[in-house]
Design a protein around this motif. Structure first.
Motif, PDB file in Angstrom:
ATOM      1  N   LEU A   1     -33.050  35.323  95.906  1.00  0.00           N
ATOM      2  CA  LEU A   1     -34.070  35.829  96.751  1.00  0.00           C
ATOM      3  C   LEU A   1     -33.602  36.601  97.883  1.00  0.00           C
ATOM      4  O   LEU A   1     -34.147  36.565  99.158  1.00  0.00           O
ATOM      5  N   ARG A   2     -32.305  37.227  97.743  1.00  0.00           N
ATOM      6  CA  ARG A   2     -31.786  38.138  98.747  1.00  0.00           C
ATOM      7  C   ARG A   2     -32.810  39.155  99.419  1.00  0.00           C
ATOM      8  O   ARG A   2     -33.201  39.803  98.450  1.00  0.00           O
TER       9      ARG A   2
ATOM     10  N   ASN B   1     -37.371  22.788  94.664  1.00  0.00           N
ATOM     11  CA  ASN B   1     -35.886  22.543  94.319  1.00  0.00           C
ATOM     12  C   ASN B   1     -35.358  24.242  94.410  1.00  0.00           C
ATOM     13  O   ASN B   1     -35.658  25.037  93.613  1.00  0.00           O
ATOM     14  N   LEU B   2     -34.736  24.354  95.557  1.00  0.00           N
ATOM     15  CA  LEU B   2     -34.167  25.900  95.917  1.00  0.00           C
ATOM     16  C   LEU B   2     -32.522  25.397  95.933  1.00  0.00           C
ATOM     17  O   LEU B   2     -31.889  26.471  96.611  1.00  0.00           O
ATOM     18  N   LYS B   3     -32.109  24.702  95.276  1.00  0.00           N
ATOM     19  CA  LYS B   3     -30.639  24.165  95.559  1.00  0.00           C
ATOM     20  C   LYS B   3     -30.005  25.472  95.158  1.00  0.00           C
ATOM     21  O   LYS B   3     -30.360  26.092  93.804  1.00  0.00           O
ATOM     22  N   GLY B   4     -28.999  25.883  95.677  1.00  0.00           N
ATOM     23  CA  GLY B   4     -27.939  26.813  95.287  1.00  0.00           C
ATOM     24  C   GLY B   4     -28.797  28.262  95.511  1.00  0.00           C
ATOM     25  O   GLY B   4     -28.049  29.317  94.957  1.00  0.00           O
ATOM     26  N   ALA B   5     -29.897  28.470  95.886  1.00  0.00           N
ATOM     27  CA  ALA B   5     -30.645  30.041  96.019  1.00  0.00           C
ATOM     28  C   ALA B   5     -29.982  30.808  97.034  1.00  0.00           C
ATOM     29  O   ALA B   5     -29.537  30.163  98.064  1.00  0.00           O
ATOM     30  N   ASP B   6     -30.321  31.889  96.845  1.00  0.00           N
ATOM     31  CA  ASP B   6     -29.495  33.128  97.712  1.00  0.00           C
ATOM     32  C   ASP B   6     -30.842  33.564  98.496  1.00  0.00           C
ATOM     33  O   ASP B   6     -31.497  34.366  98.092  1.00  0.00           O
ATOM     34  N   PHE B   7     -30.816  33.120  99.703  1.00  0.00           N
ATOM     35  CA  PHE B   7     -31.934  33.677 100.643  1.00  0.00           C
ATOM     36  C   PHE B   7     -31.362  35.035 101.615  1.00  0.00           C
ATOM     37  O   PHE B   7     -31.912  34.964 102.818  1.00  0.00           O
TER      38      PHE B   7
END
Length: 175
Positions: free
Chosen positions: A46-47, A60-66
């Motif tokens: 989600l960068r 659950n957004l574990k380990g997501a890339d924002f």
């Protein structure tokens, strides 16, 4: 409003989403105002995404890339964001009540007016965070093991030392 095609791809699964992001590196996703409640977004790229006012409560957004994403006013209450990369994102006005941001990279994040009540920042990197207040941080669940700027750490040690203990230890001691 969100680009409905972007929402559709994201809801089709993280693998499809991440593949689409790889194939379309110039496209910045518009997920503003999107209702993503209940969608498993763990490890999602989600960068740079525009997630202004997105509804992601309980996700659950574990380990997501924002990294560099706009999460202005996003509802992330009770969401699992541990081990995520939120570096340089704006969480201004975001609702993070009861969220798990343990072991996350929050370097340089804008936390102005964010609701961080009962948020778990265990071992999170909060160095260089902007526009947060000591009053705001006084409501977090824990800052145990978190990386903090020296001046902020000094204030917390003096005024809110219970936040630097493990959450279970702090509750056992009545703090």
């Amino acid at each position: 409003m969100a680009n409905q095609e972007h929402v559709k791809i994201l809801k089709s699964g993280v693998n499809n989403w991440n593949k689409w992001r790889q194939e379309n590196p110039e496209t910045l996703p518009d997920l503003s105002w999107a209702n993503l409640a209940g969608v498993d977004l763990s490890r999602a790229n989600l960068r740079g995404a525009n997630m202004k006012l997105a509804f992601c409560r309980g996700c659950n957004l574990k380990g997501a890339d924002f990294e560099g994403a706009t999460l202005y006013g996003a509802n992330l209450e009770e969401s699992i964001l541990n081990s995520s990369n939120v570096e340089g994102a704006t969480l201004e006005g975001a609702h993070l009540k009861n969220a798990d941001l343990s072991e996350s990279n929050l370097k340089g994040v804008n936390l102005r007016l964010a609701n961080v009540q009962f948020t778990d920042f265990t071992e999170a990197d909060l160095t260089g965070c902007k526009k947060h207040t000591i009053e705001q941080l006084s409501e977090v669940k824990t800052l145990y093991g978190a990386k903090l700027d020296a001046d902020l750490l000094e204030r917390i040690e003096a005024e809110l030392p219970h936040l630097l203990r493990r959450a279970t230890e702090a509750s056992r001691l009545g703090a």
